[in-house]
Scaffold this motif. Structure first.
Motif, PDB file in Angstrom:
ATOM      1  N   MET A   1      34.973  44.804  48.329  1.00 27.43           N
ATOM      2  CA  MET A   1      33.818  43.555  48.180  1.00 27.43           C
ATOM      3  C   MET A   1      33.536  42.793  47.046  1.00 27.43           C
ATOM      4  SD  MET A   1      32.205  41.754  50.598  1.00 27.43           S
ATOM      5  CE  MET A   1      31.489  42.547  51.898  1.00 27.43           C
ATOM      6  N   LEU A   2      34.140  41.605  46.906  1.00 30.66           N
ATOM      7  CA  LEU A   2      34.058  40.695  45.814  1.00 30.66           C
ATOM      8  C   LEU A   2      32.670  39.941  45.731  1.00 30.66           C
ATOM      9  CD1 LEU A   2      35.414  39.489  43.248  1.00 30.66           C
ATOM     10  CD2 LEU A   2      36.309  37.778  44.739  1.00 30.66           C
ATOM     11  N   TYR A   3      32.016  39.904  44.753  1.00 28.72           N
ATOM     12  CA  TYR A   3      30.887  39.256  44.774  1.00 28.72           C
ATOM     13  C   TYR A   3      30.715  38.353  43.442  1.00 28.72           C
ATOM     14  CZ  TYR A   3      28.855  42.814  47.785  1.00 28.72           C
ATOM     15  OH  TYR A   3      28.789  43.995  48.967  1.00 28.72           O
ATOM     16  N   LEU A   4      30.438  37.062  43.613  1.00 33.39           N
ATOM     17  CA  LEU A   4      30.184  35.993  42.702  1.00 33.39           C
ATOM     18  C   LEU A   4      28.835  35.539  42.810  1.00 33.39           C
ATOM     19  CD1 LEU A   4      33.266  36.039  42.721  1.00 33.39           C
ATOM     20  CD2 LEU A   4      33.313  33.425  42.062  1.00 33.39           C
ATOM     21  N   LYS A   5      27.951  35.697  41.588  1.00 29.60           N
ATOM     22  CA  LYS A   5      26.526  35.276  41.759  1.00 29.60           C
ATOM     23  C   LYS A   5      26.292  34.301  40.755  1.00 29.60           C
ATOM     24  CE  LYS A   5      24.977  39.953  43.337  1.00 29.60           C
ATOM     25  NZ  LYS A   5      24.073  41.180  43.110  1.00 29.60           N
ATOM     26  N   GLU A  59      27.514  36.155  37.114  1.00 27.48           N
ATOM     27  CA  GLU A  59      28.221  37.543  37.256  1.00 27.48           C
ATOM     28  C   GLU A  59      29.250  37.651  38.272  1.00 27.48           C
ATOM     29  OE1 GLU A  59      24.250  39.317  38.037  1.00 27.48           O
ATOM     30  OE2 GLU A  59      24.034  39.974  36.108  1.00 27.48           O
ATOM     31  N   ILE A  60      30.083  38.651  38.231  1.00 26.21           N
ATOM     32  CA  ILE A  60      31.032  38.975  39.017  1.00 26.21           C
ATOM     33  C   ILE A  60      31.303  40.360  39.303  1.00 26.21           C
ATOM     34  CG2 ILE A  60      33.579  38.655  39.611  1.00 26.21           C
ATOM     35  CD1 ILE A  60      33.606  36.332  37.848  1.00 26.21           C
ATOM     36  N   TYR A  61      31.138  40.753  40.520  1.00 26.61           N
ATOM     37  CA  TYR A  61      31.310  42.351  40.713  1.00 26.61           C
ATOM     38  C   TYR A  61      32.224  42.371  41.910  1.00 26.61           C
ATOM     39  CZ  TYR A  61      26.428  42.397  39.163  1.00 26.61           C
ATOM     40  OH  TYR A  61      25.189  42.664  38.133  1.00 26.61           O
ATOM     41  N   TRP A  62      32.887  43.663  41.579  1.00 21.94           N
ATOM     42  CA  TRP A  62      33.744  44.445  42.681  1.00 21.94           C
ATOM     43  C   TRP A  62      32.993  45.382  43.243  1.00 21.94           C
ATOM     44  CZ3 TRP A  62      37.574  42.645  45.605  1.00 21.94           C
ATOM     45  CH2 TRP A  62      38.484  43.713  46.472  1.00 21.94           C
ATOM     46  N   ASP A  64      29.995  47.685  43.161  1.00 19.49           N
ATOM     47  CA  ASP A  64      28.638  47.467  42.747  1.00 19.49           C
ATOM     48  C   ASP A  64      29.122  47.334  41.094  1.00 19.49           C
ATOM     49  OD1 ASP A  64      29.969  50.044  42.296  1.00 19.49           O
ATOM     50  OD2 ASP A  64      28.029  51.081  42.769  1.00 19.49           O
ATOM     51  N   GLN A  65      30.371  47.344  40.833  1.00 18.58           N
ATOM     52  CA  GLN A  65      30.767  47.162  39.334  1.00 18.58           C
ATOM     53  C   GLN A  65      30.917  45.922  38.759  1.00 18.58           C
ATOM     54  OE1 GLN A  65      34.504  48.947  38.185  1.00 18.58           O
ATOM     55  NE2 GLN A  65      34.065  48.424  36.129  1.00 18.58           N
ATOM     56  N   GLU A  66      30.020  45.685  37.572  1.00 21.85           N
ATOM     57  CA  GLU A  66      30.086  44.200  37.022  1.00 21.85           C
ATOM     58  C   GLU A  66      31.489  44.144  36.300  1.00 21.85           C
ATOM     59  OE1 GLU A  66      27.476  40.849  34.611  1.00 21.85           O
ATOM     60  OE2 GLU A  66      26.765  43.047  34.665  1.00 21.85           O
ATOM     61  N   LEU A  67      32.097  43.019  36.239  1.00 15.53           N
ATOM     62  CA  LEU A  67      33.583  42.984  35.633  1.00 15.53           C
ATOM     63  C   LEU A  67      33.555  42.104  34.750  1.00 15.53           C
ATOM     64  CD1 LEU A  67      35.291  42.316  39.147  1.00 15.53           C
ATOM     65  CD2 LEU A  67      35.074  44.459  38.165  1.00 15.53           C
ATOM     66  N   THR A  68      34.257  42.653  33.755  1.00 14.04           N
ATOM     67  CA  THR A  68      34.679  41.883  32.571  1.00 14.04           C
ATOM     68  C   THR A  68      35.949  41.225  32.963  1.00 14.04           C
ATOM     69  OG1 THR A  68      35.843  43.556  31.618  1.00 14.04           O
ATOM     70  CG2 THR A  68      33.379  43.663  30.888  1.00 14.04           C
ATOM     71  N   SER A  69      36.341  40.151  31.714  1.00 17.56           N
ATOM     72  CA  SER A  69      37.454  39.638  31.833  1.00 17.56           C
ATOM     73  C   SER A  69      38.731  40.598  31.888  1.00 17.56           C
ATOM     74  CB  SER A  69      37.951  38.584  30.913  1.00 17.56           C
ATOM     75  OG  SER A  69      36.872  37.588  30.842  1.00 17.56           O
ATOM     76  N   LEU A  70      38.799  41.858  31.220  1.00 17.87           N
ATOM     77  CA  LEU A  70      39.673  42.895  31.251  1.00 17.87           C
ATOM     78  C   LEU A  70      39.623  43.315  32.767  1.00 17.87           C
ATOM     79  CD1 LEU A  70      41.866  44.297  29.642  1.00 17.87           C
ATOM     80  CD2 LEU A  70      40.268  45.841  28.808  1.00 17.87           C
ATOM     81  N   HIS A  71      38.580  43.612  33.174  1.00 18.20           N
ATOM     82  CA  HIS A  71      38.494  44.262  34.560  1.00 18.20           C
ATOM     83  C   HIS A  71      39.076  43.446  35.348  1.00 18.20           C
ATOM     84  CE1 HIS A  71      34.950  46.645  33.246  1.00 18.20           C
ATOM     85  NE2 HIS A  71      35.788  47.469  33.360  1.00 18.20           N
ATOM     86  N   LEU A  72      38.887  41.849  35.266  1.00 17.23           N
ATOM     87  CA  LEU A  72      39.558  41.230  36.237  1.00 17.23           C
ATOM     88  C   LEU A  72      40.871  40.723  36.349  1.00 17.23           C
ATOM     89  CD1 LEU A  72      36.554  38.429  35.754  1.00 17.23           C
ATOM     90  CD2 LEU A  72      37.209  39.779  37.947  1.00 17.23           C
ATOM     91  N   ARG A 145      52.177  45.026  40.609  1.00 19.67           N
ATOM     92  CA  ARG A 145      51.080  45.355  39.849  1.00 19.67           C
ATOM     93  C   ARG A 145      49.953  46.078  40.645  1.00 19.67           C
ATOM     94  NH1 ARG A 145      48.222  41.304  38.516  1.00 19.67           N
ATOM     95  NH2 ARG A 145      47.193  42.471  36.857  1.00 19.67           N
ATOM     96  N   GLN A 146      49.847  46.243  42.038  1.00 17.01           N
ATOM     97  CA  GLN A 146      49.046  46.669  42.733  1.00 17.01           C
ATOM     98  C   GLN A 146      47.761  46.332  42.688  1.00 17.01           C
ATOM     99  OE1 GLN A 146      49.614  49.463  45.389  1.00 17.01           O
ATOM    100  NE2 GLN A 146      51.658  48.220  45.323  1.00 17.01           N
ATOM    101  N   PRO A 147      47.354  45.037  42.662  1.00 19.84           N
ATOM    102  CA  PRO A 147      46.124  44.495  42.595  1.00 19.84           C
ATOM    103  C   PRO A 147      45.329  44.358  43.866  1.00 19.84           C
ATOM    104  CG  PRO A 147      47.665  42.521  43.070  1.00 19.84           C
ATOM    105  CD  PRO A 147      48.406  43.807  43.036  1.00 19.84           C
ATOM    106  N   HIS A 148      44.126  44.318  43.719  1.00 20.70           N
ATOM    107  CA  HIS A 148      42.927  44.349  44.921  1.00 20.70           C
ATOM    108  C   HIS A 148      43.044  43.402  45.184  1.00 20.70           C
ATOM    109  CE1 HIS A 148      41.482  48.695  44.197  1.00 20.70           C
ATOM    110  NE2 HIS A 148      41.530  48.516  42.996  1.00 20.70           N
ATOM    111  N   LEU A 149      43.282  42.149  44.607  1.00 16.27           N
ATOM    112  CA  LEU A 149      43.232  40.807  45.175  1.00 16.27           C
ATOM    113  C   LEU A 149      44.030  39.918  44.631  1.00 16.27           C
ATOM    114  CD1 LEU A 149      41.060  38.733  46.234  1.00 16.27           C
ATOM    115  CD2 LEU A 149      40.054  38.649  43.987  1.00 16.27           C
TER     116      LEU A 149
END
Length: 223
Positions: A1-5, A59-62, A64-72, A145-149
């Motif tokens: 689940m992707l969350y943008l807050k 904040e951006i989460y995947w 329950d993990q908050e994502l940095t630009s590197l994570h994204l 690249r096998q991305p999630h999104l």
């Protein structure tokens, strides 16, 4: 689940924010459609979700993990509006192997099969492909690249009716295994395969009913 807050983007060079307190929840294996006119912030939002730009607030989460630009950058795969302008390889094989020197042939075959290009010779130059084939190749480059999104910016832009229909059919198939977030300035045929819809105007995001949009065709959103 992707969350943008409450995600906002207000670079110093602009008088007003490009994105204003965007809040969004998006489940896996769905196709989400964000509709808005040119200049509404659609491409900027995708660039933030792809880790190519940083939000100035929120904040951006995947899960329950908050994502940095590197994570994204690892989470998402962005297909630009005119991906053919970004091809660097001299052949399909070279394009798919860029950044992946250890890529196996079975991975290449799987990605090309997923987008319906498995019959093309691997020595074919990307620039010699039709517009629809180039969009498919750009999708294959990201699937490697096998991305999630999967993030798609105006995927049907510049295509004729037949190619648009083929691409919509492909995206409907891809969402069985991937999460797709698509931005566009017109609803077109994408509405019929969308699970969630939002409108974006002046940086503000509102959820909309896909069936109602299909009935209304929202002419005010088309520049």
């Amino acid at each position: 689940m992707l969350y943008l807050k409450n995600v906002s983007y207000h670079p110093p060079a602009t008088a007003t924010p490009i994105l204003r307190s965007i809040t969004l929840e998006f489940a896996p294996q769905q196709l989400g459609l964000i509709i808005g006119p040119s200049g509404s912030g659609k491409s900027t939002l995708l660039e933030i979700l792809a880790g190519l730009a940083e939000c100035t607030a929120g904040e951006i989460y995947w899960r329950d993990q908050e994502l940095t630009s590197l994570h994204l950058q690892q989470l998402g795969g962005l297909v630009f509006q005119f991906p053919e302008r970004h091809f660097c390889g001299n052949s399909i094989l070279e394009e798919l192997r860029l950044g992946h020197p250890g890529l196996r042939m079975d991975q290449i075959t799987e990605a090309l099969t997923e987008v319906g290009l498995e019959q093309l010779p691997l020595a074919t130059a990307p620039q010699s492909l039709s517009g629809g084939q180039q969009r498919r190749l750009a999708l294959a480059v990201q699937l490697i690249r096998q991305p999630h999104l999967l993030l798609l910016d105006e995927p049907t832009a510049g295509l004729d009716w037949s190619m648009r229909r083929q691409l919509v059919t492909l995206l409907a198939k891809l969402k069985q295994h991937w999460s797709l977030l698509v931005v566009t300035h017109e609803t077109g045929d994408l509405l019929e395969i969308a699970d969630r819809c939002w409108t974006l105007n002046h940086g503000q995001l509102l959820e909309a009913d896909p069936q109602q949009l299909a009935a209304d065709r929202q002419p005010l959103l088309i520049p």
